[in-house]
Design a protein around this motif. Sequence first.
Motif, PDB file in Angstrom:
ATOM      1  N   PHE A 119       0.887  -1.323  -0.119  1.00  0.00           N
ATOM      2  CA  PHE A 119      -0.036  -0.006  -0.065  1.00  0.00           C
ATOM      3  C   PHE A 119       0.861   1.075  -0.104  1.00  0.00           C
ATOM      4  O   PHE A 119       1.486   1.560   0.924  1.00  0.00           O
ATOM      5  N   ILE A 120       0.723   2.049  -1.148  1.00  0.00           N
ATOM      6  CA  ILE A 120       1.775   3.230  -1.230  1.00  0.00           C
ATOM      7  C   ILE A 120       1.031   4.435  -1.583  1.00  0.00           C
ATOM      8  O   ILE A 120      -0.118   4.433  -2.043  1.00  0.00           O
ATOM      9  N   VAL A 121       1.350   5.318  -0.712  1.00  0.00           N
ATOM     10  CA  VAL A 121       0.721   6.848  -0.834  1.00  0.00           C
ATOM     11  C   VAL A 121       1.669   7.801  -1.462  1.00  0.00           C
ATOM     12  O   VAL A 121       2.745   7.620  -0.796  1.00  0.00           O
ATOM     13  N   TYR A 175      -9.825   3.875   7.707  1.00  0.00           N
ATOM     14  CA  TYR A 175      -8.593   3.876   8.400  1.00  0.00           C
ATOM     15  C   TYR A 175      -7.883   2.685   7.723  1.00  0.00           C
ATOM     16  O   TYR A 175      -8.482   1.704   7.397  1.00  0.00           O
ATOM     17  N   ALA A 176      -6.661   3.069   7.348  1.00  0.00           N
ATOM     18  CA  ALA A 176      -5.704   2.164   6.800  1.00  0.00           C
ATOM     19  C   ALA A 176      -4.452   2.074   7.413  1.00  0.00           C
ATOM     20  O   ALA A 176      -3.429   2.968   7.039  1.00  0.00           O
ATOM     21  N   PRO A 177      -4.304   1.423   8.432  1.00  0.00           N
ATOM     22  CA  PRO A 177      -3.033   1.195   9.221  1.00  0.00           C
ATOM     23  C   PRO A 177      -1.954   0.326   8.546  1.00  0.00           C
ATOM     24  O   PRO A 177      -1.291  -0.398   9.467  1.00  0.00           O
ATOM     25  N   TYR A 178      -1.865   0.543   7.426  1.00  0.00           N
ATOM     26  CA  TYR A 178      -0.875  -0.595   6.695  1.00  0.00           C
ATOM     27  C   TYR A 178      -0.395   0.201   5.849  1.00  0.00           C
ATOM     28  O   TYR A 178       0.056  -0.565   4.467  1.00  0.00           O
ATOM     29  N   VAL A 179       0.358   1.532   5.602  1.00  0.00           N
ATOM     30  CA  VAL A 179       1.095   2.203   4.596  1.00  0.00           C
ATOM     31  C   VAL A 179       2.435   1.744   4.691  1.00  0.00           C
ATOM     32  O   VAL A 179       3.214   1.706   5.774  1.00  0.00           O
ATOM     33  N   ASP A 180       2.575   0.992   3.539  1.00  0.00           N
ATOM     34  CA  ASP A 180       4.184   0.534   3.427  1.00  0.00           C
ATOM     35  C   ASP A 180       5.272   1.435   3.048  1.00  0.00           C
ATOM     36  O   ASP A 180       6.444   1.391   3.178  1.00  0.00           O
TER      37      ASP A 180
END
Length: 351
Positions: free
Chosen positions: A219-221, A232-237
């Motif tokens: 998961f890229i932002v 809620y996305a507590p998994y940013v790589d």
Amino acid sequence: MSLTDLTEQEKNLLLQLSYLDLPPETKVNGKKPISFEDTIATIDVDTLPGDAKDRYQAISNYLTHSPNSALKDLQLVGYRNHNPNAGNTTGGTAESGFVGYAFKDSQGNGAAIYRGSENPGDSAHLKTDWLSNFQAGLGMEIEQQLEANQFYQDFIQGLEGDQLVFGHSKGGNLAAYVLVHNYQENSELQSYIINGAPLAWWMLEDEQREILKGDRNTFIVYEGDIVHQLGYAPYVDKSVKLTENDYDDPFYPHYETSVTFGENGDFVGAYDGKKWYSDIADFGSIIGMFAGGLVGKARDWISEQIAAIRNATLSVIHSTVRGLTAAANAVINSVVGFVESVRQVTGQAIQ
């Protein structure tokens, strides 16, 4: 070379391709695959809108200057376009707005690439993509998610090699949905998502949450993107710096095209992880940029309002999830009162 060898830039180009329509007469059933280069060649450039032409040109230029690209090993084995317009190639009546591409390489690996939301200025897209965005945000299962899952099962599931699902924005939501609903049956399935709209976290089972937080989900932002914060996305790589720091379009950080790649195809300015929401300083800087017509304290004060309301919104989300309805209502009432008390400055900001 294969799908597993794709660089970040090549994956990005596949996501750019997801926003391009193939000709309506294009029929792909998996038995008569089309090479990646021939797939690009079938696209009628003259019918593409401006941003789509830029995406097409980026893909075409890359293929010209990268003779050994792994993209050239790909074959199109599936394509569905359920848009409510002339690009609909379903042969049926589905008009959900779903669009998917399926590719396979010579080593038996496969990937489904899902398109994100399209221009809300088009009333057809407003009724499909954007209404269902709201529904998905509330945790409702939407038609595009079901179609994305069926698309994966029809063209990717059961391949001998690695199985991947890619998506940007709403396409990322679809990819995540497919992952959390198929991870048990398929231990090879992985997802790759950029600026994805998160699944409704509180509707997921514990194992599904762990899958999203684990190695099978990338998961890229991009810095400044707010779509990945609409849940809620507590998994940013990985987070990536933007190509431009000064821009007029508030959605610029969200576009899959707003970053730069090095000569080896890696992101320029990438760094590991980040909180699931951006720092208030990041968000405030965006607000400050578009409040630039205001002067001094007024601009800063409006940024503080936005930050306060945003923090309150997060509090509402967490309080509601925990069942603390009274606490959530108290926060809502406080925010409403706060906004009412500064109504005159809001008018100035709008002006």
